[in-house]
Design an enzyme around this catalytic site. Structure first.
Site, mmCIF file in Angstrom:
data_model
loop_
_atom_site.group_PDB
_atom_site.id
_atom_site.type_symbol
_atom_site.label_atom_id
_atom_site.label_comp_id
_atom_site.label_asym_id
_atom_site.label_seq_id
_atom_site.Cartn_x
_atom_site.Cartn_y
_atom_site.Cartn_z
ATOM 1 N N GLU A 1 -3.004 18.630 -16.982
ATOM 2 C CA GLU A 1 -1.907 18.663 -18.277
ATOM 3 C C GLU A 1 -1.717 17.227 -18.545
ATOM 4 O O GLU A 1 -1.276 16.839 -19.475
ATOM 5 C CB GLU A 1 -0.764 19.313 -17.843
ATOM 6 C CG GLU A 1 -1.047 20.798 -17.870
ATOM 7 C CD GLU A 1 0.250 21.650 -17.676
ATOM 8 O OE1 GLU A 1 0.140 22.844 -17.976
ATOM 9 O OE2 GLU A 1 1.014 21.206 -16.927
ATOM 10 N N ASN B 1 0.736 -1.063 0.058
ATOM 11 C CA ASN B 1 0.033 -0.225 -0.058
ATOM 12 C C ASN B 1 0.901 1.128 0.054
ATOM 13 O O ASN B 1 0.491 2.315 -0.714
ATOM 14 C CB ASN B 1 -0.741 -0.048 1.212
ATOM 15 C CG ASN B 1 -2.000 -0.931 1.185
ATOM 16 O OD1 ASN B 1 -2.331 -1.590 0.206
ATOM 17 N ND2 ASN B 1 -2.678 -1.243 2.459
#
Length: 474
Positions: free
Chosen positions: A284, A258
Protein backbone atom coordinates in the site's frame (compact mmCIF):
# COMPACT_ATOMS: atom_id res chain seq x y z
CA UNK A 1 0.99 -13.99 7.33
CA UNK A 2 3.20 -12.36 4.72
CA UNK A 3 6.98 -12.43 4.70
CA UNK A 4 9.69 -10.10 3.41
CA UNK A 5 13.33 -10.63 2.50
CA UNK A 6 16.12 -8.18 3.32
CA UNK A 7 18.95 -7.90 0.79
CA UNK A 8 22.06 -6.15 2.11
CA UNK A 9 24.67 -5.01 -0.44
CA UNK A 10 28.05 -3.45 0.28
CA UNK A 11 29.67 -2.39 3.54
CA UNK A 12 27.05 0.19 4.45
CA UNK A 13 24.13 -2.05 3.46
CA UNK A 14 25.40 -4.91 5.59
CA UNK A 15 26.18 -2.77 8.62
CA UNK A 16 22.73 -1.16 8.53
CA UNK A 17 21.08 -4.52 7.86
CA UNK A 18 22.77 -6.21 10.81
CA UNK A 19 21.74 -3.33 13.03
CA UNK A 20 18.15 -3.92 11.88
CA UNK A 21 18.34 -7.61 12.83
CA UNK A 22 19.80 -6.76 16.23
CA UNK A 23 17.06 -4.23 17.04
CA UNK A 24 14.28 -6.39 15.56
CA UNK A 25 15.28 -9.28 17.83
CA UNK A 26 15.16 -6.93 20.81
CA UNK A 27 11.61 -5.90 19.90
CA UNK A 28 10.39 -9.45 19.42
CA UNK A 29 12.04 -10.64 22.63
CA UNK A 30 10.38 -7.80 24.52
CA UNK A 31 6.93 -8.95 23.33
CA UNK A 32 7.47 -12.69 22.92
CA UNK A 33 8.66 -13.81 26.33
CA UNK A 34 7.58 -17.46 25.99
CA UNK A 35 9.94 -18.36 23.18
CA UNK A 36 7.14 -19.21 20.76
CA UNK A 37 7.62 -18.96 17.00
CA UNK A 38 4.67 -16.73 16.20
CA UNK A 39 3.38 -14.92 13.10
CA UNK A 40 5.24 -11.74 14.05
CA UNK A 41 8.57 -13.58 13.98
CA UNK A 42 7.71 -15.42 10.77
CA UNK A 43 7.57 -12.13 8.86
CA UNK A 44 11.38 -11.80 8.84
CA UNK A 45 12.65 -15.00 10.51
CA UNK A 46 12.52 -18.73 9.84
CA UNK A 47 12.30 -21.38 12.58
CA UNK A 48 14.96 -23.94 11.76
CA UNK A 49 15.82 -27.31 13.27
CA UNK A 50 19.53 -26.87 14.17
CA UNK A 51 20.20 -30.59 13.64
CA UNK A 52 18.92 -30.83 10.08
CA UNK A 53 18.97 -27.20 8.98
CA UNK A 54 15.39 -27.56 7.73
CA UNK A 55 12.43 -25.39 8.66
CA UNK A 56 10.40 -26.71 11.58
CA UNK A 57 7.14 -28.00 10.18
CA UNK A 58 3.70 -26.79 11.10
CA UNK A 59 2.21 -23.34 11.56
CA UNK A 60 3.66 -20.67 13.84
CA UNK A 61 3.09 -21.60 17.48
CA UNK A 62 5.83 -24.13 18.07
CA UNK A 63 8.79 -23.48 20.32
CA UNK A 64 11.67 -21.57 18.77
CA UNK A 65 14.41 -23.95 17.68
CA UNK A 66 16.89 -21.71 15.89
CA UNK A 67 15.99 -18.46 14.14
CA UNK A 68 17.41 -17.70 10.72
CA UNK A 69 17.01 -14.29 9.10
CA UNK A 70 15.20 -14.02 5.78
CA UNK A 71 18.16 -12.27 4.20
CA UNK A 72 20.85 -12.33 1.54
CA UNK A 73 24.13 -10.58 2.37
CA UNK A 74 26.37 -9.43 -0.49
CA UNK A 75 29.70 -7.62 -0.42
CA UNK A 76 32.71 -7.72 -2.71
CA UNK A 77 35.04 -7.29 0.26
CA UNK A 78 35.25 -9.96 2.92
CA UNK A 79 35.74 -7.74 5.96
CA UNK A 80 32.20 -6.96 7.12
CA UNK A 81 30.76 -10.37 6.21
CA UNK A 82 33.60 -12.11 8.04
CA UNK A 83 32.77 -10.04 11.11
CA UNK A 84 29.11 -11.03 10.76
CA UNK A 85 29.99 -14.72 10.85
CA UNK A 86 32.07 -14.15 13.99
CA UNK A 87 29.84 -11.54 15.61
CA UNK A 88 26.88 -11.50 17.99
CA UNK A 89 24.39 -12.41 15.24
CA UNK A 90 26.36 -15.25 13.65
CA UNK A 91 23.63 -17.79 14.45
CA UNK A 92 21.12 -15.83 12.34
CA UNK A 93 22.91 -16.54 9.07
CA UNK A 94 24.24 -19.58 7.30
CA UNK A 95 27.33 -19.25 5.13
CA UNK A 96 25.23 -19.88 2.01
CA UNK A 97 23.36 -16.62 2.63
CA UNK A 98 26.60 -14.66 2.27
CA UNK A 99 28.11 -13.81 -1.13
CA UNK A 100 31.54 -12.16 -1.16
CA UNK A 101 34.78 -11.55 -3.01
CA UNK A 102 38.21 -10.41 -1.88
CA UNK A 103 38.95 -7.45 -4.11
CA UNK A 104 36.13 -4.92 -3.77
CA UNK A 105 34.85 -2.61 -6.49
CA UNK A 106 37.42 0.16 -6.17
CA UNK A 107 34.72 2.80 -5.59
CA UNK A 108 33.70 2.25 -9.22
CA UNK A 109 30.01 1.84 -10.07
CA UNK A 110 30.86 0.13 -13.37
CA UNK A 111 32.89 -2.60 -11.67
CA UNK A 112 30.09 -3.34 -9.23
CA UNK A 113 27.29 -3.13 -11.77
CA UNK A 114 28.80 -4.67 -14.89
CA UNK A 115 31.71 -6.83 -13.73
CA UNK A 116 30.43 -8.30 -10.48
CA UNK A 117 26.81 -8.03 -11.59
CA UNK A 118 27.63 -10.40 -14.44
CA UNK A 119 30.00 -12.74 -12.58
CA UNK A 120 27.72 -13.23 -9.57
CA UNK A 121 24.34 -13.02 -11.28
CA UNK A 122 23.52 -16.73 -11.10
CA UNK A 123 24.71 -17.12 -7.52
CA UNK A 124 22.72 -14.08 -6.37
CA UNK A 125 19.59 -15.25 -8.20
CA UNK A 126 19.91 -18.70 -6.62
CA UNK A 127 20.16 -17.31 -3.09
CA UNK A 128 17.31 -14.86 -3.56
CA UNK A 129 15.14 -17.58 -5.09
CA UNK A 130 15.94 -19.88 -2.16
CA UNK A 131 14.94 -17.14 0.31
CA UNK A 132 11.73 -16.52 -1.65
CA UNK A 133 10.83 -20.22 -1.73
CA UNK A 134 11.14 -20.37 2.05
CA UNK A 135 8.32 -17.82 2.32
CA UNK A 136 4.66 -18.85 2.46
CA UNK A 137 3.54 -15.50 1.04
CA UNK A 138 6.39 -13.28 -0.15
CA UNK A 139 5.30 -9.65 0.06
CA UNK A 140 8.35 -7.43 -0.34
CA UNK A 141 12.06 -7.22 -1.00
CA UNK A 142 13.92 -4.61 1.04
CA UNK A 143 17.20 -3.64 -0.58
CA UNK A 144 19.75 -1.66 1.47
CA UNK A 145 22.85 -0.10 -0.04
CA UNK A 146 24.89 3.08 -0.21
CA UNK A 147 25.19 5.31 -3.27
CA UNK A 148 28.75 6.64 -3.02
CA UNK A 149 30.91 3.51 -3.26
CA UNK A 150 31.27 0.90 -5.95
CA UNK A 151 29.67 -2.28 -4.61
CA UNK A 152 26.65 -0.70 -2.93
CA UNK A 153 25.76 1.58 -5.83
CA UNK A 154 26.85 -0.68 -8.70
CA UNK A 155 26.09 -4.22 -7.58
CA UNK A 156 23.17 -2.97 -5.48
CA UNK A 157 21.39 -1.57 -8.51
CA UNK A 158 22.28 -4.68 -10.51
CA UNK A 159 20.50 -6.75 -7.84
CA UNK A 160 17.52 -4.39 -8.09
CA UNK A 161 17.22 -5.12 -11.81
CA UNK A 162 17.46 -8.86 -11.06
CA UNK A 163 14.57 -8.55 -8.63
CA UNK A 164 12.44 -6.87 -11.27
CA UNK A 165 13.30 -9.53 -13.84
CA UNK A 166 12.88 -12.58 -11.59
CA UNK A 167 10.08 -11.40 -9.26
CA UNK A 168 8.17 -8.68 -11.14
CA UNK A 169 5.07 -9.01 -8.95
CA UNK A 170 6.90 -8.58 -5.62
CA UNK A 171 7.22 -5.07 -4.18
CA UNK A 172 10.74 -3.58 -4.26
CA UNK A 173 11.54 -0.98 -1.59
CA UNK A 174 15.06 0.46 -1.57
CA UNK A 175 16.81 2.27 1.27
CA UNK A 176 19.67 4.18 -0.34
CA UNK A 177 22.26 6.07 1.74
CA UNK A 178 23.57 9.12 -0.11
CA UNK A 179 27.07 10.55 0.51
CA UNK A 180 27.62 14.02 1.91
CA UNK A 181 29.22 16.79 -0.13
CA UNK A 182 32.47 16.21 1.82
CA UNK A 183 32.55 12.49 1.08
CA UNK A 184 36.09 11.12 0.91
CA UNK A 185 35.30 9.09 -2.23
CA UNK A 186 36.08 11.55 -5.01
CA UNK A 187 34.02 9.60 -7.57
CA UNK A 188 30.92 9.38 -5.35
CA UNK A 189 28.95 11.88 -7.54
CA UNK A 190 29.50 9.60 -10.55
CA UNK A 191 28.48 6.50 -8.61
CA UNK A 192 25.40 8.19 -7.15
CA UNK A 193 24.07 9.58 -10.44
CA UNK A 194 24.72 6.33 -12.31
CA UNK A 195 22.91 4.45 -9.55
CA UNK A 196 20.00 6.90 -9.50
CA UNK A 197 19.12 6.08 -13.08
CA UNK A 198 18.68 2.45 -12.06
CA UNK A 199 16.67 3.36 -8.97
CA UNK A 200 14.38 5.58 -11.02
CA UNK A 201 13.77 2.87 -13.60
CA UNK A 202 13.54 -0.28 -11.50
CA UNK A 203 12.51 0.50 -7.90
CA UNK A 204 8.92 0.94 -6.76
CA UNK A 205 9.80 3.02 -3.70
CA UNK A 206 13.11 4.60 -2.70
CA UNK A 207 13.80 5.92 0.78
CA UNK A 208 16.78 8.25 0.28
CA UNK A 209 18.84 8.91 3.39
CA UNK A 210 21.66 11.45 3.49
CA UNK A 211 24.78 10.95 5.59
CA UNK A 212 24.85 14.62 6.54
CA UNK A 213 21.31 14.47 7.91
CA UNK A 214 22.18 11.38 9.94
CA UNK A 215 25.21 13.14 11.43
CA UNK A 216 23.07 16.16 12.29
CA UNK A 217 20.45 13.99 14.04
CA UNK A 218 23.10 12.14 16.06
CA UNK A 219 24.52 15.51 17.14
CA UNK A 220 21.04 16.69 18.21
CA UNK A 221 20.48 13.56 20.28
CA UNK A 222 23.86 13.91 21.97
CA UNK A 223 23.12 17.56 22.70
CA UNK A 224 19.67 16.67 24.02
CA UNK A 225 21.22 14.19 26.40
CA UNK A 226 23.90 16.56 27.61
CA UNK A 227 21.57 19.49 28.21
CA UNK A 228 18.63 17.62 29.75
CA UNK A 229 17.90 17.32 33.43
CA UNK A 230 19.62 14.81 35.68
CA UNK A 231 19.01 11.24 34.61
CA UNK A 232 18.72 12.05 30.92
CA UNK A 233 22.20 10.89 29.99
CA UNK A 234 22.42 8.30 27.23
CA UNK A 235 22.82 4.87 28.75
CA UNK A 236 25.95 2.88 28.11
CA UNK A 237 24.21 0.19 26.03
CA UNK A 238 21.52 2.33 24.43
CA UNK A 239 20.23 1.73 20.93
CA UNK A 240 21.63 4.95 19.50
CA UNK A 241 25.30 4.50 20.41
CA UNK A 242 25.65 0.78 21.05
CA UNK A 243 28.50 -0.53 18.96
CA UNK A 244 27.23 -4.10 18.90
CA UNK A 245 25.00 -3.83 15.87
CA UNK A 246 25.44 -7.48 14.93
CA UNK A 247 28.84 -6.84 13.35
CA UNK A 248 31.40 -6.31 16.10
CA UNK A 249 31.67 -5.48 19.79
CA UNK A 250 33.83 -2.41 19.23
CA UNK A 251 32.01 0.85 18.68
CA UNK A 252 32.52 2.63 15.36
CA UNK A 253 31.77 6.32 14.64
CA UNK A 254 29.05 5.39 12.15
CA UNK A 255 27.18 2.98 14.42
CA UNK A 256 24.82 5.68 15.66
CA UNK A 257 24.08 6.75 12.07
CA UNK A 258 23.41 3.17 11.01
CA UNK A 259 21.09 2.85 13.96
CA UNK A 260 18.85 5.64 12.67
CA UNK A 261 18.46 3.93 9.30
CA UNK A 262 17.73 0.64 11.08
CA UNK A 263 15.02 2.41 13.08
CA UNK A 264 13.52 3.64 9.81
CA UNK A 265 13.29 0.01 8.67
CA UNK A 266 11.85 -1.07 12.02
CA UNK A 267 9.10 1.53 11.74
CA UNK A 268 8.16 0.85 8.13
CA UNK A 269 7.97 -2.90 8.80
CA UNK A 270 6.23 -2.67 12.18
CA UNK A 271 2.74 -3.24 10.74
CA UNK A 272 3.90 -6.39 8.97
CA UNK A 273 5.51 -7.69 12.16
CA UNK A 274 2.92 -6.75 14.79
CA UNK A 275 -0.81 -6.24 15.10
CA UNK A 276 -2.46 -2.84 15.16
CA UNK A 277 -5.81 -1.12 14.84
CA UNK A 278 -4.85 0.18 11.39
CA UNK A 279 -2.12 -1.93 9.84
CA UNK A 280 -0.34 -0.84 6.66
CA UNK A 281 0.32 -3.43 3.99
CA UNK A 282 3.76 -2.76 2.49
CA UNK A 283 2.28 -2.85 -1.02
CA UNK A 284 0.00 0.00 0.00
CA UNK A 285 2.96 2.33 0.42
CA UNK A 286 3.67 2.38 -3.30
CA UNK A 287 -0.02 2.21 -4.15
CA UNK A 288 -0.92 5.26 -2.06
CA UNK A 289 2.23 7.39 -2.18
CA UNK A 290 3.46 7.02 -5.76
CA UNK A 291 1.04 8.65 -8.24
CA UNK A 292 3.63 8.55 -11.07
CA UNK A 293 5.97 5.54 -11.47
CA UNK A 294 9.25 7.47 -11.65
CA UNK A 295 8.41 9.88 -8.83
CA UNK A 296 8.82 7.33 -6.07
CA UNK A 297 11.41 9.00 -3.81
CA UNK A 298 9.93 9.30 -0.31
CA UNK A 299 11.35 11.66 2.30
CA UNK A 300 11.27 10.08 5.75
CA UNK A 301 11.31 11.55 9.24
CA UNK A 302 11.30 9.93 12.67
CA UNK A 303 9.85 11.47 15.82
CA UNK A 304 10.39 11.96 18.66
CA UNK A 305 14.15 12.06 18.19
CA UNK A 306 14.72 10.54 21.59
CA UNK A 307 12.82 7.42 20.45
CA UNK A 308 16.08 6.57 18.71
CA UNK A 309 17.97 6.61 22.01
CA UNK A 310 17.44 5.37 25.54
CA UNK A 311 17.26 8.90 26.88
CA UNK A 312 15.10 9.37 29.98
CA UNK A 313 13.43 12.65 29.06
CA UNK A 314 9.76 13.41 29.70
CA UNK A 315 7.41 12.39 26.89
CA UNK A 316 6.45 15.42 24.83
CA UNK A 317 2.89 16.09 23.95
CA UNK A 318 1.52 13.85 21.25
CA UNK A 319 0.67 16.81 19.04
CA UNK A 320 4.27 18.00 19.18
CA UNK A 321 5.38 14.65 17.81
CA UNK A 322 3.19 15.17 14.74
CA UNK A 323 4.42 18.73 14.29
CA UNK A 324 8.04 17.58 14.51
CA UNK A 325 7.46 15.02 11.75
CA UNK A 326 7.10 17.92 9.31
CA UNK A 327 9.99 19.92 10.72
CA UNK A 328 13.19 20.34 8.74
CA UNK A 329 15.23 19.09 11.71
CA UNK A 330 13.65 15.63 11.71
CA UNK A 331 14.05 14.72 8.03
CA UNK A 332 16.53 12.05 6.99
CA UNK A 333 17.30 14.23 3.98
CA UNK A 334 18.45 17.83 3.96
CA UNK A 335 15.02 19.00 2.88
CA UNK A 336 12.16 21.16 4.12
CA UNK A 337 8.84 19.61 3.06
CA UNK A 338 6.76 22.45 4.48
CA UNK A 339 8.04 24.81 1.78
CA UNK A 340 7.39 22.43 -1.09
CA UNK A 341 4.49 20.52 -2.61
CA UNK A 342 3.19 17.21 -1.28
CA UNK A 343 2.06 14.57 -3.74
CA UNK A 344 1.07 12.27 -0.87
CA UNK A 345 2.02 11.55 2.73
CA UNK A 346 1.92 8.56 5.08
CA UNK A 347 1.85 8.71 8.87
CA UNK A 348 2.78 5.43 10.53
CA UNK A 349 2.35 5.49 14.31
CA UNK A 350 3.54 2.95 16.84
CA UNK A 351 2.25 2.57 20.38
CA UNK A 352 -0.69 3.84 22.37
CA UNK A 353 -2.07 6.29 19.80
CA UNK A 354 -5.66 6.30 18.64
CA UNK A 355 -6.88 6.68 15.07
CA UNK A 356 -8.76 9.75 16.29
CA UNK A 357 -5.42 11.30 17.33
CA UNK A 358 -4.12 10.73 13.82
CA UNK A 359 -7.12 12.31 12.15
CA UNK A 360 -7.16 15.25 14.57
CA UNK A 361 -3.52 16.05 13.85
CA UNK A 362 -4.02 15.71 10.10
CA UNK A 363 -6.80 18.27 10.29
CA UNK A 364 -4.67 20.50 12.49
CA UNK A 365 -1.66 20.39 10.18
CA UNK A 366 -3.52 20.41 6.86
CA UNK A 367 -3.74 24.24 6.47
CA UNK A 368 0.04 24.61 6.77
CA UNK A 369 0.90 21.93 4.19
CA UNK A 370 0.66 22.38 0.43
CA UNK A 371 -0.75 19.37 -1.43
CA UNK A 372 -1.12 19.12 -5.18
CA UNK A 373 -4.55 20.22 -6.30
CA UNK A 374 -5.67 16.81 -7.49
CA UNK A 375 -4.77 15.03 -4.23
CA UNK A 376 -5.73 17.36 -1.42
CA UNK A 377 -6.70 14.38 0.76
CA UNK A 378 -3.63 12.31 -0.08
CA UNK A 379 -2.92 10.81 3.34
CA UNK A 380 -2.14 7.22 4.24
CA UNK A 381 -2.37 6.34 7.93
CA UNK A 382 -1.34 3.35 9.99
CA UNK A 383 -1.32 2.41 13.67
CA UNK A 384 0.80 -0.44 15.05
CA UNK A 385 0.05 -1.38 18.66
CA UNK A 386 3.65 -2.26 19.59
CA UNK A 387 5.86 0.77 20.40
CA UNK A 388 9.65 0.83 20.21
CA UNK A 389 11.25 -0.87 23.20
CA UNK A 390 11.31 1.39 26.22
CA UNK A 391 8.99 4.07 24.80
CA UNK A 392 5.28 4.70 24.59
CA UNK A 393 4.93 5.82 20.98
CA UNK A 394 6.75 6.94 17.83
CA UNK A 395 5.91 8.26 14.39
CA UNK A 396 7.36 7.67 10.95
CA UNK A 397 6.31 10.11 8.24
CA UNK A 398 6.89 9.23 4.58
CA UNK A 399 6.35 12.15 2.21
CA UNK A 400 6.33 12.15 -1.55
CA UNK A 401 7.35 15.78 -1.74
CA UNK A 402 8.97 17.99 -4.36
CA UNK A 403 11.56 19.09 -1.79
CA UNK A 404 13.79 16.21 -2.96
CA UNK A 405 14.80 18.36 -5.93
CA UNK A 406 17.16 20.44 -3.75
CA UNK A 407 19.29 17.40 -2.86
CA UNK A 408 19.08 15.96 -6.37
CA UNK A 409 20.10 19.27 -7.92
CA UNK A 410 23.07 19.58 -5.58
CA UNK A 411 24.12 16.02 -6.52
CA UNK A 412 23.83 16.87 -10.22
CA UNK A 413 26.03 19.95 -9.71
CA UNK A 414 28.73 17.86 -8.03
CA UNK A 415 28.49 15.33 -10.87
CA UNK A 416 28.91 18.06 -13.49
CA UNK A 417 32.03 19.48 -11.81
CA UNK A 418 33.74 16.17 -12.50
CA UNK A 419 32.07 15.32 -15.78
CA UNK A 420 32.86 18.62 -17.52
CA UNK A 421 36.54 17.95 -16.91
CA UNK A 422 36.16 14.28 -17.90
CA UNK A 423 37.87 13.53 -14.60
CA UNK A 424 38.34 9.84 -13.80
CA UNK A 425 36.15 8.73 -16.72
CA UNK A 426 38.82 6.36 -17.98
CA UNK A 427 38.42 4.23 -14.84
CA UNK A 428 34.80 3.63 -15.81
CA UNK A 429 34.87 3.27 -19.60
CA UNK A 430 37.72 0.78 -19.26
CA UNK A 431 35.27 -1.64 -17.64
CA UNK A 432 33.69 -4.13 -20.01
CA UNK A 433 30.06 -3.18 -20.60
CA UNK A 434 30.45 0.50 -19.67
CA UNK A 435 30.21 3.17 -22.37
CA UNK A 436 30.75 6.93 -22.17
CA UNK A 437 27.11 7.35 -23.19
CA UNK A 438 26.14 5.83 -19.85
CA UNK A 439 27.17 9.05 -18.12
CA UNK A 440 25.09 11.31 -20.33
CA UNK A 441 22.11 8.96 -20.09
CA UNK A 442 22.33 8.93 -16.29
CA UNK A 443 22.64 12.73 -16.23
CA UNK A 444 19.61 13.11 -18.52
CA UNK A 445 17.61 10.71 -16.34
CA UNK A 446 18.37 12.75 -13.22
CA UNK A 447 17.62 16.04 -14.98
CA UNK A 448 14.30 14.67 -16.22
CA UNK A 449 13.42 13.54 -12.70
CA UNK A 450 14.20 16.98 -11.28
CA UNK A 451 12.18 18.63 -14.03
CA UNK A 452 9.16 16.41 -13.39
CA UNK A 453 9.15 17.31 -9.70
CA UNK A 454 9.68 21.01 -10.51
CA UNK A 455 6.82 20.99 -13.01
CA UNK A 456 4.45 19.57 -10.41
CA UNK A 457 5.65 22.13 -7.90
CA UNK A 458 5.11 25.10 -10.22
CA UNK A 459 1.86 24.06 -11.90
CA UNK A 460 -0.02 22.54 -8.99
CA UNK A 461 -1.29 25.86 -7.67
CA UNK A 462 -2.82 26.53 -11.09
CA UNK A 463 -4.84 23.31 -11.01
CA UNK A 464 -8.41 23.51 -9.81
CA UNK A 465 -9.12 22.28 -6.32
CA UNK A 466 -12.56 21.16 -7.48
CA UNK A 467 -11.10 18.06 -9.13
CA UNK A 468 -12.04 14.66 -7.68
CA UNK A 469 -10.23 14.08 -4.42
CA UNK A 470 -8.78 10.99 -2.84
CA UNK A 471 -10.11 10.27 0.63
CA UNK A 472 -7.82 9.56 3.56
CA UNK A 473 -6.61 6.01 3.02
CA UNK A 474 -7.32 3.60 5.86
Amino acid sequence: MTQSVLIQVGQCGNQVGCRFWDLALREHAHINKRGIYDEALSSFFRNVDPRSGNDVGGPPGSRISALKARAVLIDMEEGVLSQVLCGPLQQLFSSTQLISNSYGSGNNWAVGHHTYGSVYRDQIVDQIRRAAEQCDCLQCFFLIHSMGGGTGSGLGTSVLKLLEDEFPEVCRIVTAVYPSAEDDVITSPYNSVLAMRELTEHAQCVLPVENQSLMDIVSKIQLMSNTSRSGAAIKKDCTIISGKGGVSKTEKPFDAMNNIVANLLLSITSSSRFEGSLNVDLNEIAMNLVPFPRLHYLVSSLTPLYTLADVNVPTRRLDQMFSDAFSKDHQLMNADPRHSMYLACALMVRGNVQVSDLRRNIERLRPSLSFVGWNQEGWKTGVCAVPPVGHTHSLLALANNTCVTASFTELRDRFLKLYRKKAHLHHYVGVDGMETSGFSEALNSLSDLIEQYNTLNSTSSALTHDAPRINIAT
